[in-house]
Design an enzyme around this catalytic site. Sequence first.
Site, mmCIF file in Angstrom:
data_model
loop_
_atom_site.group_PDB
_atom_site.id
_atom_site.type_symbol
_atom_site.label_atom_id
_atom_site.label_comp_id
_atom_site.label_asym_id
_atom_site.label_seq_id
_atom_site.Cartn_x
_atom_site.Cartn_y
_atom_site.Cartn_z
ATOM 1 N N GLY A 142 0.836 -1.195 0.000
ATOM 2 C CA GLY A 142 0.000 0.000 0.000
ATOM 3 C C GLY A 142 0.864 1.234 0.000
ATOM 4 O O GLY A 142 1.980 1.231 -0.510
ATOM 5 N N CYS A 143 0.360 2.287 0.602
ATOM 6 C CA CYS A 143 1.073 3.562 0.651
ATOM 7 C C CYS A 143 2.395 3.408 1.397
ATOM 8 O O CYS A 143 2.430 2.865 2.502
ATOM 9 C CB CYS A 143 0.193 4.603 1.340
ATOM 10 S SG CYS A 143 1.014 6.186 1.558
ATOM 11 N N PHE A 144 3.462 3.899 0.802
ATOM 12 C CA PHE A 144 4.764 3.736 1.448
ATOM 13 C C PHE A 144 4.892 4.538 2.736
ATOM 14 O O PHE A 144 5.712 4.225 3.592
ATOM 15 C CB PHE A 144 5.943 3.997 0.518
ATOM 16 C CG PHE A 144 5.934 5.221 -0.349
ATOM 17 C CD1 PHE A 144 5.374 6.426 0.045
ATOM 18 C CD2 PHE A 144 6.533 5.167 -1.598
ATOM 19 C CE1 PHE A 144 5.405 7.549 -0.774
ATOM 20 C CE2 PHE A 144 6.576 6.274 -2.428
ATOM 21 C CZ PHE A 144 6.010 7.472 -2.010
ATOM 22 N N TRP A 145 4.080 5.560 2.936
ATOM 23 C CA TRP A 145 4.137 6.308 4.194
ATOM 24 C C TRP A 145 3.818 5.400 5.381
ATOM 25 O O TRP A 145 4.393 5.544 6.453
ATOM 26 C CB TRP A 145 3.170 7.481 4.188
ATOM 27 C CG TRP A 145 3.419 8.514 3.143
ATOM 28 C CD1 TRP A 145 4.607 8.784 2.495
ATOM 29 C CD2 TRP A 145 2.467 9.429 2.618
ATOM 30 N NE1 TRP A 145 4.424 9.812 1.608
ATOM 31 C CE2 TRP A 145 3.120 10.235 1.663
ATOM 32 C CE3 TRP A 145 1.119 9.656 2.860
ATOM 33 C CZ2 TRP A 145 2.473 11.238 0.955
ATOM 34 C CZ3 TRP A 145 0.472 10.667 2.157
ATOM 35 C CH2 TRP A 145 1.142 11.450 1.219
ATOM 36 N N CYS A 146 2.879 4.461 5.183
ATOM 37 C CA CYS A 146 2.492 3.547 6.263
ATOM 38 C C CYS A 146 3.639 2.611 6.626
ATOM 39 O O CYS A 146 3.986 2.469 7.803
ATOM 40 C CB CYS A 146 1.271 2.721 5.855
ATOM 41 S SG CYS A 146 -0.231 3.686 5.596
#
Length: 183
Positions: free
Chosen positions: A13-17
């Site tokens: 998913g989102c790399f920020w997570c």
Amino acid sequence: MSYRTEAATLAGGCFWCLEAVYRLLEGVHGVKSGYAGGHAEHPTYQQVCTGRTGHAEVVRITFDPDVVSFDDLLDVFFTIHDPTTLNRQGGDVGTQYRSAIFHESEAQRAASERKVAEVTAAGVWPDPIVTEITPLETFYPAEAYHDDYLRRNPDQPYCQAVVAPKVAKFRRQHLHRLRRTPA
């Protein structure tokens, strides 16, 4: 002080997570958001977001295998994202949000296959795991404004609604693996 290092490249998913979680893991020395698995050279965030480059948002984790193993990284990986949804994580939809392990050695490939079989046999997820296991060809670092995104943007709505709950889940399920010193 010297230590051994290895690298692992994961998409969930989102790399920020993923970046926010792996920064908290004991034995991790660095986490860099980026792009892998696509066909365009040197893609930008805007290009990857279109879903037309074939890249996934990934994190490249540099770690000390004497402190945290690749298998440990996978344990965390399979608890902080849903590996059963093809090309999506929650409201983030597109091939750039797929679940993937980009292995960097034969040992990582074999460990990844074993971990998928182990998680499947344990019945952790009610649906089949769709995580890709593929060789890492090229890692493209993301733009610098993605680095340490949650820490720098704690009030951003996406961080509050999506990233922070994943970090909280990691803390609950992997308390024993938390970093003892600040990153």
